[in-house]
Design a protein around this motif. Structure first.
Motif, mmCIF file in Angstrom:
data_model
loop_
_atom_site.group_PDB
_atom_site.id
_atom_site.type_symbol
_atom_site.label_atom_id
_atom_site.label_comp_id
_atom_site.label_asym_id
_atom_site.label_seq_id
_atom_site.Cartn_x
_atom_site.Cartn_y
_atom_site.Cartn_z
ATOM 1 N N GLY A 1 0.815 -1.215 0.000
ATOM 2 C CA GLY A 1 0.000 0.000 0.000
ATOM 3 C C GLY A 1 0.844 1.258 0.000
ATOM 4 O O GLY A 1 0.542 2.230 -0.681
ATOM 5 N N GLN A 2 1.934 1.249 0.769
ATOM 6 C CA GLN A 2 2.831 2.400 0.802
ATOM 7 C C GLN A 2 3.520 2.588 -0.550
ATOM 8 O O GLN A 2 3.728 3.715 -0.997
ATOM 9 C CB GLN A 2 3.868 2.232 1.916
ATOM 10 C CG GLN A 2 3.268 2.226 3.309
ATOM 11 C CD GLN A 2 2.543 3.509 3.636
ATOM 12 O OE1 GLN A 2 3.027 4.601 3.347
ATOM 13 N NE2 GLN A 2 1.374 3.384 4.237
ATOM 14 N N GLY A 3 3.870 1.490 -1.211
ATOM 15 C CA GLY A 3 4.476 1.572 -2.539
ATOM 16 C C GLY A 3 3.518 2.153 -3.561
ATOM 17 O O GLY A 3 3.896 2.988 -4.390
ATOM 18 N N ILE A 4 2.249 1.722 -3.501
ATOM 19 C CA ILE A 4 1.229 2.248 -4.407
ATOM 20 C C ILE A 4 1.040 3.741 -4.162
ATOM 21 O O ILE A 4 0.958 4.536 -5.098
ATOM 22 C CB ILE A 4 -0.103 1.478 -4.239
ATOM 23 C CG1 ILE A 4 0.050 0.034 -4.729
ATOM 24 C CG2 ILE A 4 -1.248 2.186 -4.962
ATOM 25 C CD1 ILE A 4 -1.122 -0.860 -4.372
ATOM 26 N N LEU A 5 0.982 4.134 -2.882
ATOM 27 C CA LEU A 5 0.826 5.547 -2.536
ATOM 28 C C LEU A 5 1.999 6.372 -3.062
ATOM 29 O O LEU A 5 1.808 7.447 -3.633
ATOM 30 C CB LEU A 5 0.704 5.711 -1.026
ATOM 31 C CG LEU A 5 0.575 7.136 -0.509
ATOM 32 C CD1 LEU A 5 -0.726 7.766 -1.003
ATOM 33 C CD2 LEU A 5 0.629 7.147 1.001
ATOM 34 N N SER A 6 3.206 5.860 -2.893
ATOM 35 C CA SER A 6 4.394 6.562 -3.378
ATOM 36 C C SER A 6 4.358 6.697 -4.897
ATOM 37 O O SER A 6 4.636 7.775 -5.442
ATOM 38 C CB SER A 6 5.648 5.816 -2.946
ATOM 39 O OG SER A 6 6.782 6.383 -3.519
ATOM 40 N N PHE A 7 4.000 5.612 -5.580
ATOM 41 C CA PHE A 7 3.920 5.635 -7.046
ATOM 42 C C PHE A 7 2.885 6.644 -7.528
ATOM 43 O O PHE A 7 3.144 7.441 -8.425
ATOM 44 C CB PHE A 7 3.592 4.234 -7.575
ATOM 45 C CG PHE A 7 3.339 4.203 -9.047
ATOM 46 C CD1 PHE A 7 4.385 4.308 -9.945
ATOM 47 C CD2 PHE A 7 2.048 4.086 -9.540
ATOM 48 C CE1 PHE A 7 4.154 4.291 -11.316
ATOM 49 C CE2 PHE A 7 1.802 4.068 -10.901
ATOM 50 C CZ PHE A 7 2.863 4.170 -11.794
ATOM 51 N N LEU A 8 1.704 6.624 -6.923
ATOM 52 C CA LEU A 8 0.652 7.555 -7.339
ATOM 53 C C LEU A 8 1.041 8.997 -7.037
ATOM 54 O O LEU A 8 0.704 9.907 -7.800
ATOM 55 C CB LEU A 8 -0.670 7.202 -6.656
ATOM 56 C CG LEU A 8 -1.318 5.897 -7.116
ATOM 57 C CD1 LEU A 8 -2.575 5.619 -6.311
ATOM 58 C CD2 LEU A 8 -1.624 5.937 -8.597
ATOM 59 N N GLY A 9 1.770 9.214 -5.937
ATOM 60 C CA GLY A 9 2.254 10.554 -5.624
ATOM 61 C C GLY A 9 3.234 11.054 -6.668
ATOM 62 O O GLY A 9 3.191 12.220 -7.072
ATOM 63 N N GLN A 10 4.118 10.172 -7.131
ATOM 64 C CA GLN A 10 5.073 10.551 -8.167
ATOM 65 C C GLN A 10 4.372 10.845 -9.491
ATOM 66 O O GLN A 10 4.730 11.790 -10.198
ATOM 67 C CB GLN A 10 6.108 9.446 -8.352
ATOM 68 C CG GLN A 10 7.062 9.318 -7.191
ATOM 69 C CD GLN A 10 7.999 8.137 -7.355
ATOM 70 O OE1 GLN A 10 7.928 7.396 -8.333
ATOM 71 N NE2 GLN A 10 8.863 7.942 -6.377
ATOM 72 N N VAL A 11 3.370 10.043 -9.834
ATOM 73 C CA VAL A 11 2.607 10.270 -11.060
ATOM 74 C C VAL A 11 1.889 11.608 -10.988
ATOM 75 O O VAL A 11 1.911 12.398 -11.931
ATOM 76 C CB VAL A 11 1.612 9.114 -11.318
ATOM 77 C CG1 VAL A 11 0.641 9.468 -12.432
ATOM 78 C CG2 VAL A 11 2.353 7.838 -11.647
ATOM 79 N N ALA A 12 1.241 11.880 -9.859
ATOM 80 C CA ALA A 12 0.522 13.150 -9.707
ATOM 81 C C ALA A 12 1.482 14.331 -9.776
ATOM 82 O O ALA A 12 1.178 15.355 -10.386
ATOM 83 C CB ALA A 12 -0.241 13.163 -8.382
ATOM 84 N N SER A 13 2.636 14.192 -9.158
ATOM 85 C CA SER A 13 3.652 15.244 -9.213
ATOM 86 C C SER A 13 4.133 15.481 -10.641
ATOM 87 O O SER A 13 4.277 16.620 -11.075
ATOM 88 C CB SER A 13 4.825 14.880 -8.308
ATOM 89 O OG SER A 13 5.848 15.819 -8.426
#
Length: 69
Positions: free
Chosen positions: A50-62
């Motif tokens: 879940g933390q990996g998914i959150l990090s990935f989605l944060g990078q995509v949004a950024s």
């Protein structure tokens, strides 16, 4: 003794429910699918996955935000 991971079980239930045809779903069925997906999200959030998914989605949004500037 067999142990079942609740998150995996909910993921299987979500996949099976989403494979059904859209026009054969009732409003209750759609609401139940949303509740199950939310429960799955709550179970996955504190895990490393879940933390990996959150990090990935944060990078995509950024990246999307920076690309639109």
């Amino acid at each position: 003794m067999l142990t079942i991971n609740v998150a995996v079980l909910l993921a299987v239930v979500v996949i099976l429910r989403l494979r059904r045809r859209t026009h054969s779903r009732s409003r209750f069925d759609e609401k139940m699918t949303v509740v199950i997906v939310l429960a799955l999200g709550i179970l996955l959030a504190p895990t490393p996955v879940g933390q990996g998914i959150l990090s990935f989605l944060g990078q995509v949004a950024s990246g999307v935000t920076q690309a639109s500037r």
